[in-house]
Design an enzyme around this catalytic site. Structure first.
Site, short mmCIF file in Angstrom:
data_model
loop_
_atom_site.label_atom_id
_atom_site.label_comp_id
_atom_site.label_asym_id
_atom_site.label_seq_id
_atom_site.Cartn_x
_atom_site.Cartn_y
_atom_site.Cartn_z
N ASP A 75 -7.32 -79.82 52.88
CA ASP A 75 -8.41 -79.32 52.05
C ASP A 75 -8.34 -80.01 50.70
O ASP A 75 -7.34 -80.63 50.36
CB ASP A 75 -8.34 -77.80 51.88
CG ASP A 75 -9.74 -77.20 51.71
OD1 ASP A 75 -10.47 -77.65 50.80
OD2 ASP A 75 -10.11 -76.31 52.49
N GLN A 76 -9.43 -79.88 49.96
CA GLN A 76 -9.51 -80.53 48.66
C GLN A 76 -10.13 -79.55 47.66
O GLN A 76 -11.06 -78.83 47.99
CB GLN A 76 -10.38 -81.79 48.75
CG GLN A 76 -10.40 -82.62 47.48
CD GLN A 76 -11.20 -83.90 47.67
OE1 GLN A 76 -12.38 -83.86 47.99
NE2 GLN A 76 -10.54 -85.04 47.51
#
Length: 198
Positions: A75-76
């Site tokens: 994820d970011q």
């Protein structure tokens, strides 16, 4: 050919492309997790930690259903002016966000986690600092028209691998981190796990 299987627990086209281009064999199972609940329970000032936590939650969600495979969650998150930025809900919101970031730096945090048999065996995060240039209103209008609603799937309302590259004057950090995966540490862990030859 290595016998270990890898599942990517992400719907991100950029992450799929990075792994494919790197010669990593994998399948995709999108993790069904309540990201909003994870965010609500996390300190919003710790955007890097949230990226790792979301990656861990995704990896575990898929690993519990396929215990024999290695599962890569990713994820970011984006931190700007001391706060956490989420994906824009409309092009108008994307425009307002980009105007706010104009001429200022922000940070992208790409987290990844590797799970096996319902357990996290590795996790990590890398950060890149993005320096947005002082672009004109005319450029921003042209950019939003060219990229369209696809920008709403990107946390910063840009894709560096597309026309979004023109938004920046400098990037400090790894290109793959900007795209959404700390690729070098991930490849090292996949070699250690036997998914890739060492």
């Amino acid at each position: 050919m290595c016998s270990e299987r890898l599942i990517l627990a992400s719907k991100s086209a950029a992450r799929r492309a990075m792994l494919t281009d790197s010669g990593v064999p994998f399948s995709v199972t999108v993790a069904d997790v309540d990201e909003d609940a994870v965010k609500a329970a996390h300190d919003p000032a710790d955007a890097a930690g949230l990226a790792v936590e979301l990656a861990r939650v995704k990896a575990l969600a898929v690993s519990r259903h396929d215990t024999d495979a290695w599962v890569l969650g990713a994820d970011q998150t984006l931190s700007f002016d001391g706060g956490l930025v989420s994906k824009a809900g409309s092009l108008a919101a994307a425009r307002a966000r980009l105007m706010a970031m104009k001429g200022k730096p922000h940070q992208l945090h790409s987290g990844a986690a590797l799970a096996r048999n319902g357990q996290i065996v590795w996790s990590g995060v890398d950060t890149a600092t993005m320096r947005v240039r002082a672009f004109s209103d005319a450029f921003l209008d042209a950019y939003l028209a060219a990229e369209g609603e696809g920008l709403l799937a990107c946390v910063g309302s840009y894709r560096l691998e597309g026309m979004g590259s023109q938004l920046f004057e400098a990037v400090e950090g790894d290109y793959f981190t900007v795209l959404g995966l700390p690729l070098w540490p991930v490849l090292a862990e996949l070699r250690r796990a036997g998914v890739l030859k060492s």
